[in-house]
Design a protein around this motif. Sequence first.
Motif, PDB file in Angstrom:
ATOM      1  N   GLU A 173       0.835  -1.201   0.000  1.00 12.08           N
ATOM      2  CA  GLU A 173       0.000   0.000   0.000  1.00 12.08           C
ATOM      3  C   GLU A 173       0.874   1.257   0.000  1.00 12.08           C
ATOM      4  O   GLU A 173       2.062   1.195   0.331  1.00 12.08           O
ATOM      5  CB  GLU A 173      -0.957   0.008   1.193  1.00 12.08           C
ATOM      6  N   HIS A 225     -10.167   9.671   2.115  1.00  6.18           N
ATOM      7  CA  HIS A 225      -8.908   9.879   1.403  1.00  6.18           C
ATOM      8  C   HIS A 225      -8.045  10.854   2.193  1.00  6.18           C
ATOM      9  O   HIS A 225      -8.538  11.862   2.716  1.00  6.18           O
ATOM     10  CB  HIS A 225      -9.172  10.450   0.008  1.00  6.18           C
ATOM     11  N   SER A 257      -3.387   9.963  -4.066  1.00  3.61           N
ATOM     12  CA  SER A 257      -4.091   9.626  -5.294  1.00  3.61           C
ATOM     13  C   SER A 257      -3.910  10.737  -6.312  1.00  3.61           C
ATOM     14  O   SER A 257      -4.124  11.917  -6.008  1.00  3.61           O
ATOM     15  CB  SER A 257      -5.588   9.431  -5.004  1.00  3.61           C
ATOM     16  N   LYS A 258      -3.549  10.362  -7.540  1.00  9.20           N
ATOM     17  CA  LYS A 258      -3.414  11.347  -8.614  1.00  9.20           C
ATOM     18  C   LYS A 258      -4.742  12.029  -8.893  1.00  9.20           C
ATOM     19  O   LYS A 258      -4.784  13.236  -9.188  1.00  9.20           O
ATOM     20  CB  LYS A 258      -2.904  10.664  -9.888  1.00  9.20           C
ATOM     21  N   ALA A 259      -5.839  11.294  -8.792  1.00  4.14           N
ATOM     22  CA  ALA A 259      -7.153  11.901  -9.015  1.00  4.14           C
ATOM     23  C   ALA A 259      -7.437  12.974  -7.976  1.00  4.14           C
ATOM     24  O   ALA A 259      -7.995  14.036  -8.290  1.00  4.14           O
ATOM     25  CB  ALA A 259      -8.237  10.819  -8.981  1.00  4.14           C
ATOM     26  N   ASP A 260      -7.042  12.723  -6.732  1.00  2.19           N
ATOM     27  CA  ASP A 260      -7.226  13.729  -5.682  1.00  2.19           C
ATOM     28  C   ASP A 260      -6.377  14.965  -5.963  1.00  2.19           C
ATOM     29  O   ASP A 260      -6.826  16.100  -5.784  1.00  2.19           O
ATOM     30  CB  ASP A 260      -6.864  13.152  -4.316  1.00  2.19           C
ATOM     31  N   GLN A 295       4.998   3.972  -3.380  1.00  9.43           N
ATOM     32  CA  GLN A 295       4.308   2.699  -3.214  1.00  9.43           C
ATOM     33  C   GLN A 295       5.196   1.600  -3.775  1.00  9.43           C
ATOM     34  O   GLN A 295       5.685   1.695  -4.905  1.00  9.43           O
ATOM     35  CB  GLN A 295       2.955   2.720  -3.935  1.00  9.43           C
TER      36      GLN A 295
END
Length: 382
Positions: A173, A225, A257-260, A295
């Motif tokens: 993780e 998140h 997270s890249k989206a975040d 990671q």
Amino acid sequence: MTAHIEIDQQIVDLRHWLHAHPELGFQERETSRYIAHQLQTWGIPVVTTKLDTAVIADIQGELPGPRIALRADIDGLPIHEDSGLDFPSVNNGVMHGCGHDIHMSGLLAAARWLTSHRSHIQGSIRLVFQPSEETGEGARAVLDSGALEGVQAIIGTHNNPDYAPGQIAVGTEPMMAGCVKFAVTLHAQGTHAGYPHMGTGPIEALSSMILALQTIVSRNISPFHAVVLSVTQVHGGHVWNVVPAQAGCMGTIRFFSKADEDLVEKRFREQVEYTAKAYGIEADIDWQHVQIPLQGDAKLSRAVADEVPQYAQLEPIRPSMAGEDFAEYGTVMPLVFAFIGSNGAPDHHDWHSPRFVALDEAIQPTAEFYANAALRVAAELH
């Protein structure tokens, strides 16, 4: 075989010398000379590279196999030490306040053990004593230098005072956060403080902007998140009776997270742009991607974690919002990374504190992780 490494007084003395002589990123000349000398006294050849302060060395195994890299970062921090240790920094204003002296001494101990056990090494092991981790530039500099050409996987560690010596956390993780550095500069019409209506001062705009930025995470990111937005510097004006023509702020975003990150950047730019427009001023945004999240490779990390109980106590990962440029290596090769317990006391001080203390007892598990992980990853890739 499982490596069990004795930490004798020589290794402890190495750690104490390294702690007492910290140097800032890309200035680690005394440190690198010291490391190179130690390696050469053990018969480990040092490789010439384009990097002045990196130390690269090779241990050639007696069995066929891949080339694996082991990395330790070597730079200190611009901090006045207040640790209470009896081997404090002799370089005023510079401190190993992140425990890189543990990483260096652990890798040196592992190197000494590995070079005396070449018959168990499949392929070769490249030792990477990397400069300038704290600036976020060292790993990329090592990659750009060509020092890792032919390396098939890389292994790294970071001491962690949240864990006690003898505890190791490694897994698949995310372990350390991605990092963005931002700067906002507001351009307005300065004026006399007694006639504010004659200008478009940026102070009020900046104040509103900072408050608005604090809502981005709480009102846009899922509470499940981990994302942090911190404004860490505010500046504007030099005279008590003048409304300045310019003001600004700096800070950081941390994320896994890249989206975040993408969502935060979108909302950040909107908040700054529209707040500036509402106050009739202009805004520039400097958005710098410093680190990606760290990671480990799933297969290799699981294999390494399976062996940890043979020499240490395997612990679950407690992710850190700090960044680590070791993640940069993962863009070109598989990586394995571990937290090595370095304190564990309830009242310990964290990384980058003037009172940070990493214990000598952390050297042995660091060395054993390096050695055992190298042997296991080589076997997995062979």
